[in-house]
Design an enzyme around this catalytic site. Structure first.
Site, PDB file in Angstrom:
ATOM      1  N   HIS A  57      10.863   6.786   8.105  1.00 48.53           N
ATOM      2  CA  HIS A  57      11.400   6.892   6.749  1.00 48.53           C
ATOM      3  C   HIS A  57      12.896   7.144   6.844  1.00 48.53           C
ATOM      4  O   HIS A  57      13.373   7.749   7.800  1.00 48.53           O
ATOM      5  CB  HIS A  57      10.713   8.040   5.991  1.00 48.53           C
TER       6      HIS A  57
ATOM      7  N   CYS B 130      10.021   9.078  -1.525  1.00 53.59           N
ATOM      8  CA  CYS B 130       9.554  10.144  -0.645  1.00 53.59           C
ATOM      9  C   CYS B 130       9.154  11.318  -1.523  1.00 53.59           C
ATOM     10  O   CYS B 130      10.011  11.932  -2.152  1.00 53.59           O
ATOM     11  CB  CYS B 130      10.665  10.554   0.323  1.00 53.59           C
TER      12      CYS B 130
ATOM     13  N   ASN C 184      10.071   4.735   2.942  1.00 55.35           N
ATOM     14  CA  ASN C 184       9.885   3.813   4.057  1.00 55.35           C
ATOM     15  C   ASN C 184      11.142   3.003   4.347  1.00 55.35           C
ATOM     16  O   ASN C 184      11.825   2.537   3.436  1.00 55.35           O
ATOM     17  CB  ASN C 184       8.773   2.816   3.699  1.00 55.35           C
TER      18      ASN C 184
ATOM     19  N   HIS D 253       6.597   4.549  12.623  1.00 54.81           N
ATOM     20  CA  HIS D 253       6.628   4.472  11.148  1.00 54.81           C
ATOM     21  C   HIS D 253       7.737   5.432  10.701  1.00 54.81           C
ATOM     22  O   HIS D 253       7.562   6.645  10.716  1.00 54.81           O
ATOM     23  CB  HIS D 253       5.250   4.902  10.622  1.00 54.81           C
TER      24      HIS D 253
ATOM     25  N   ARG E 248       0.835  -1.213   0.000  1.00 55.63           N
ATOM     26  CA  ARG E 248       0.000   0.000   0.000  1.00 55.63           C
ATOM     27  C   ARG E 248       0.872   1.266   0.000  1.00 55.63           C
ATOM     28  O   ARG E 248       1.061   1.901  -1.021  1.00 55.63           O
ATOM     29  CB  ARG E 248      -0.950  -0.015   1.215  1.00 55.63           C
ATOM     30  N   ASP E 249       1.442   1.603   1.140  1.00 58.86           N
ATOM     31  CA  ASP E 249       2.250   2.823   1.257  1.00 58.86           C
ATOM     32  C   ASP E 249       3.401   2.792   0.257  1.00 58.86           C
ATOM     33  O   ASP E 249       3.777   3.820  -0.324  1.00 58.86           O
ATOM     34  CB  ASP E 249       2.777   2.923   2.696  1.00 58.86           C
TER      35      ASP E 249
HETATM   36 MG    MG Z   1       5.486   5.688   4.846  1.00 58.22          MG
END
Ligand code: MG
Length: 300
Positions: free
Chosen positions: A209, A240, A249, A207, A15-16
């Site tokens: 990055h 990003c 991520n 979460h 997803r992300d």
């Molecule tokens: Mg993310």
């Protein structure tokens, strides 16, 4: 505080990750990715997103992906459902757990979700009500917890307030996201100290990055704060959008290497995870974003 004995990784690659990749990818390939991740031992996979395909074309076909994947007992297959319409579509697709997202930065909320933080939270009320009615668990995301691409600094008290709102609304867990990857280990510790005053640590997740190369340091800092759930993306999928060329991520393989080295149980098999990442990178025709995967593959 001692390190947690086990950690749950929330795999956000399908997803992300894919949402931020430019190349279109077929439903069959998405299904294969999710099945590969299931086989690697992930216990939580964010499979898709029920948002308007006008906004996020990469997430069109999420219902078909849900219909196509193997549903292994004990594994959670979740989807983003930012409003009631999305929730209803997720429900119709048989999704058992959804996620909603708010920002800790007013400027980011306005630019990204086109409404204030307060309005975005109000929008979740009908989603939370419907989820309760159908016995669907809801996970909350807060973005920009350690910095914002538009306003710069973000007040940790503001992060705590938004996290507390999501918690009070009924989210069983709130994931705090360093969306632009600027945070440091010291800031990460202060973040969880501050937010834990309002939301218990066992209901918080991280979460991170890797934009500035600090994601693993921040995860280690979080472990020291008693946090035991982290979002990560296989092969570091997803760039990003706020920093050209920057990694997005943190890669699941890299987090797993950290956890394995600490003797922290996750239930995930490294070789199978690397194979899943390599397959999707080949399809996307891009280099693998995991340092661990690249090192292992170079070793042969
Ligand atoms: Mg993310």
């Amino acid at each position: 505080m001692s390190l947690p004995q086990s950690v749950r990784l929330v795999e956000v690659g399908p997803r992300d990750g894919l949402q931020n990749e430019k190349q279109p990818i077929s439903v069959a390939d998405k299904v294969r990715l999710v099945d590969d991740l299931t086989a690697a031992g992930l216990s939580y996979i964010e499979v898709g997103s029920f948002v308007s395909p006008k906004w996020v074309p990469q997430m069109a076909g999420s219902a078909e992906v849900f219909a196509g994947i193997q549903h292994k007992p004990g594994v959670t297959y979740a989807a983003l459902a930012p409003n009631l319409k999305g929730f209803e579509a997720a429900l119709a697709a048989g999704v058992k757990e959804v996620a909603v997202f708010a920002a800790a930065s007013e400027a980011f909320s306005q630019k990204n979700i086109n409404c204030s933080i307060k309005e975005s939270l109000e929008r979740f009320v009908p989603v939370m009500d419907a989820a309760r009615e159908h016995g669907i668990r809801v996970r909350g995301y807060v973005s920009c917890v350690l910095g914002c691409p538009y306003q710069g600094e973000v007040d940790l008290q503001q992060v705590a307030a938004v996290a507390a709102e999501l918690d009070a609304m009924g989210c069983y867990e709130v994931s705090l996201g360093d969306t632009i990857g600027v945070g440091t280990a010291g800031q990460t510790r202060r973040l969880f100290e501050t937010v834990a005053a309002k939301v218990p640590r066992e209901r918080l997740a991280g979460h991170f990055h890797d934009t500035y190369g600090q994601a693993l340091a921040n995860i280690y800092a979080s472990l020291l704060e008693g946090i035991a759930v982290f979002d990560s993306s296989v092969a570091g999928l997803g760039g990003c959008p706020y920093a050209k060329g920057a990694t997005g991520n943190v890669a699941s393989e890299d987090v797993l290497y950290l956890l394995d080295g600490l003797g922290i149980h996750s239930g995930i098999a490294m070789d199978a995870l690397i194979a899943a990442g390599q397959r999707i990178c080949a399809l996307l025709d891009k280099p693998n974003g995991s340092r661990v995967a690249r090192a292992r593959l170079a070793r042969g």
